[in-house]
Motif scaffolding. Sequence first.
Motif, PDB file in Angstrom:
ATOM      1  N   LYS A   1      37.992  22.693 106.050  1.00  0.00           N
ATOM      2  CA  LYS A   1      39.173  22.634 105.444  1.00  0.00           C
ATOM      3  C   LYS A   1      39.244  21.821 104.374  1.00  0.00           C
TER       4      LYS A   1
ATOM      5  N   PRO B   1      41.412  19.758 101.263  1.00  0.00           N
ATOM      6  CA  PRO B   1      42.757  19.110 101.125  1.00  0.00           C
ATOM      7  C   PRO B   1      43.806  20.202 100.833  1.00  0.00           C
ATOM      8  N   SER B   2      45.127  20.308 101.239  1.00  0.00           N
ATOM      9  CA  SER B   2      45.989  20.999 100.609  1.00  0.00           C
ATOM     10  C   SER B   2      46.255  20.684  99.112  1.00  0.00           C
TER      11      SER B   2
ATOM     12  N   ARG C   1      48.837  20.118  97.657  1.00  0.00           N
ATOM     13  CA  ARG C   1      50.070  19.091  97.484  1.00  0.00           C
ATOM     14  C   ARG C   1      49.101  17.570  97.835  1.00  0.00           C
ATOM     15  N   GLU C   2      48.241  17.623  98.807  1.00  0.00           N
ATOM     16  CA  GLU C   2      47.677  16.589  99.355  1.00  0.00           C
ATOM     17  C   GLU C   2      46.946  15.926  97.962  1.00  0.00           C
ATOM     18  N   LEU C   3      46.042  16.690  97.617  1.00  0.00           N
ATOM     19  CA  LEU C   3      45.024  16.632  96.713  1.00  0.00           C
ATOM     20  C   LEU C   3      45.603  16.181  95.159  1.00  0.00           C
TER      21      LEU C   3
ATOM     22  N   VAL D   1      48.728  14.714  94.850  1.00  0.00           N
ATOM     23  CA  VAL D   1      49.034  13.293  95.378  1.00  0.00           C
ATOM     24  C   VAL D   1      47.976  12.175  95.286  1.00  0.00           C
ATOM     25  N   SER D   2      46.851  12.597  95.838  1.00  0.00           N
ATOM     26  CA  SER D   2      45.708  11.544  95.818  1.00  0.00           C
ATOM     27  C   SER D   2      45.249  11.530  94.435  1.00  0.00           C
TER      28      SER D   2
ATOM     29  N   SER E   1      46.880  12.094  91.407  1.00  0.00           N
ATOM     30  CA  SER E   1      47.922  11.774  90.645  1.00  0.00           C
ATOM     31  C   SER E   1      47.963  12.962  89.557  1.00  0.00           C
TER      32      SER E   1
ATOM     33  N   PRO F   1      50.050  19.710  90.833  1.00  0.00           N
ATOM     34  CA  PRO F   1      49.715  20.862  91.555  1.00  0.00           C
ATOM     35  C   PRO F   1      49.393  21.925  91.123  1.00  0.00           C
TER      36      PRO F   1
ATOM     37  N   GLY G   1      45.703  27.338 104.676  1.00  0.00           N
ATOM     38  CA  GLY G   1      44.841  26.661 103.855  1.00  0.00           C
ATOM     39  C   GLY G   1      43.818  27.153 103.307  1.00  0.00           C
TER      40      GLY G   1
END
Length: 123
Positions: free
Chosen positions: A34, A36-37, A39-41, A43-44, A46, A49, A72
């Motif tokens: 899997k 990263p989603s 959204r997760e990526l 955020v990480s 910056s 999306p 996902g």
Amino acid sequence: MIALNYRDSKPIYEQIKDGFRRLIITGALQTDEKLPSVRELAVSLSINPNTIQRAYRELEAEGFIYSVAGKGSFAAAVSEASKEREEELLKKFDQVTKEYLELTHNKEALLERIEKLDKEVNS
């Protein structure tokens, strides 16, 4: 996982694509692993999306990842995707090599460069 160079002229979504492509081809991301989603990526890293979504969409179109609704995105098996990418890269290589040889007529320098790159990749 993915490192971005904000000074690079290459767009961010392409850097993300290249990073995941490299991770999948080298086996750092296993088949069916899997990602990263979005959204997760986002955020990480910056970043927006939509940039991640574009990279994922293009990776899916190229066959490097697949999506499962509600679950996902996952790394795909690289056999077909890597063959298509190999052909794409060889076409670019041919174009650049032809131009270089027309400009310099220096086949030896080109061969030395290829040997140097081979050592970097395989060390």
